[in-house]
Design an enzyme around this catalytic site. Structure first.
Site, short mmCIF file in Angstrom:
data_model
loop_
_atom_site.label_atom_id
_atom_site.label_comp_id
_atom_site.label_asym_id
_atom_site.label_seq_id
_atom_site.Cartn_x
_atom_site.Cartn_y
_atom_site.Cartn_z
N LYS A 15 32.38 43.80 36.96
CA LYS A 15 32.34 43.33 38.36
C LYS A 15 32.36 44.54 39.28
CE LYS A 15 34.70 40.42 41.74
NZ LYS A 15 35.35 39.13 41.97
N GLU B 263 36.74 45.30 36.89
CA GLU B 263 36.31 45.45 38.29
C GLU B 263 36.73 46.79 38.89
OE1 GLU B 263 37.89 42.59 41.11
OE2 GLU B 263 36.50 43.22 42.66
#
Ligand code: 13P
Length: 342
Positions: free
Chosen positions: A219, A177
């Site tokens: 992500k 992420e």
């Protein structure tokens, strides 16, 4: 390294029409959310709230997995069932946030680097024993005057890849992420430039550190206007530039891209995800891993009162259903009705 298991888990996490619930707020972040509805942030209240989220009837039709926090993975429901077991029995895959937060980056006062690599191998082994099947690590990139620096992008990309490799060594699917924050007043074009550069560096590091792309998920933020920008790009433009960015940077071997909501309203996060998926088939599944955009109506309805649990659960499942539709390009604004009626 169990390549087959990780590949299967990663695919299951982005099964058609399914996405992730991010419920991995640290105690500090949880306090902010609880403060907004005037609930005291005690361990028992955090436990009760997470039980509400994890036992919502029908959530498993839209939610493939749940990201937990260190405290949460060790907690149980009121009847004594450990949360990882409860989720697994309900058909949702338990995962765990393993970073220790974004800390001040030396020599670049306004930037951050995410910490948590020391001792990570041992912590991952414990999380496996507690039932986790995937992990998450969040890097934070801030847009501003003269930032992000190349230095910040490099150290964060390096740490993300170190984390991803260690996770896969333990048989866990890493969710990588790198979040370019949407809090500034920048244009969507600047977000495109920064997100593209960030993802180039992240995939370069992942390659150098031998991470199996088939056994991970990305992500990212959407490519979007900064919150303070005078001109706000619409969903069609968000979709166009987000996809342009990914086509340039994300290898087709990555099975799925699961967006963070990052401060978008719950409705905006659904509209944008829908516009992205309405563009037709892509090399990767494009779904959600929302925290705020899934939980906002539920936490507001709950407000700490056990009498409100059922309504809060209905609102959570409703948001998940809408995002599931958006992941298939089938969301329409009229579907918001239940949320408005309550
Ligand atoms: P938001 O969807 O609220 O941005 O949270 C997702 C997340 O897990 C951030 O790390």
């Amino acid at each position: 390294m169990d390549t087959k298991l990780m590949t299967e888990t990663a695919r299951a996490m982005v099964a058609q029409g399914k996405g992730l619930l991010a419920a991995d707020e640290s105690a500090g972040t949880c306090k902010k959310r609880f403060d907004s509805v005037k609930v005291e942030c005690t361990e028992e209240n955090r436990r009760a709230y997470r039980e509400l989220l994890f036992t919502a009837e029908g959530a498993e039709d839209y939610i493939s997995g749940v990201i937990l926090y260190d405290e949460t993975i060790r907690q149980s429901s009121a009847d004594g069932t450990p949360f990882p077991q409860l989720l697994t029995e309900a058909g949702m895959i338990p995962g765990i946030k393993v970073d220790l937060g974004a800390k001040a980056l030396p020599f670049s006062a306004e930037e951050k680097v995410t910490e948590g690599l020391d001792g990570l191998r041992e912590r991952l082994a414990e999380y496996v024993s507690l039932g986790a099947r995937f992990t998450k690590w969040r890097a934070v990139i801030t847009i501003g005057d003269g930032i992000p620096t190349d230095y910040c992008l490099h150290v964060n990309a390096h740490a993300l890849a170190r984390y991803a490799a260690l996770s896969q060594e333990a048989g866990l699917v890493p969710i990588v992420e790198p979040e370019v924050l949407m809090d500034a007043d920048n244009s969507i074009e600047r977000c495109l430039d920064i997100t593209t550069e960030t993802l180039h560096l992240v995939f370069d590091e992942l390659h150098h550190q031998r991470v199996l792309l088939e056994g991970m998920l990305l992500k990212p933020n959407m490519v979007i206007s900064g919150k303070g920008a005078a001109e706000q790009a619409d969903a069609a433009r968000v979709a166009e530039l987000t996809l342009r960015c990914f086509h340039e940077t994300v290898p087709a071997a990555v099975p799925g891209i699961v967006f963070l909501s990052g401060g978008q309203s719950d409705q905006q996060a659904s509209e944008n995800l829908n516009a992205i998926n309405a563009q037709g088939p892509q090399p990767w599944k494009l779904s959600y891993s929302y925290g705020r955009a899934l939980q906002a109506p539920a936490i507001k309805a709950w407000a700490g009162d056990p009498a409100n649990v059922e309504l809060a659960q209905q609102l959570l499942v409703h948001r998940a259903r809408l995002n599931s539709a958006a992941a298939g390009g089938r969301y329409a604004i009229e579907m918001e009705e239940l949320a408005r009626a309550t």
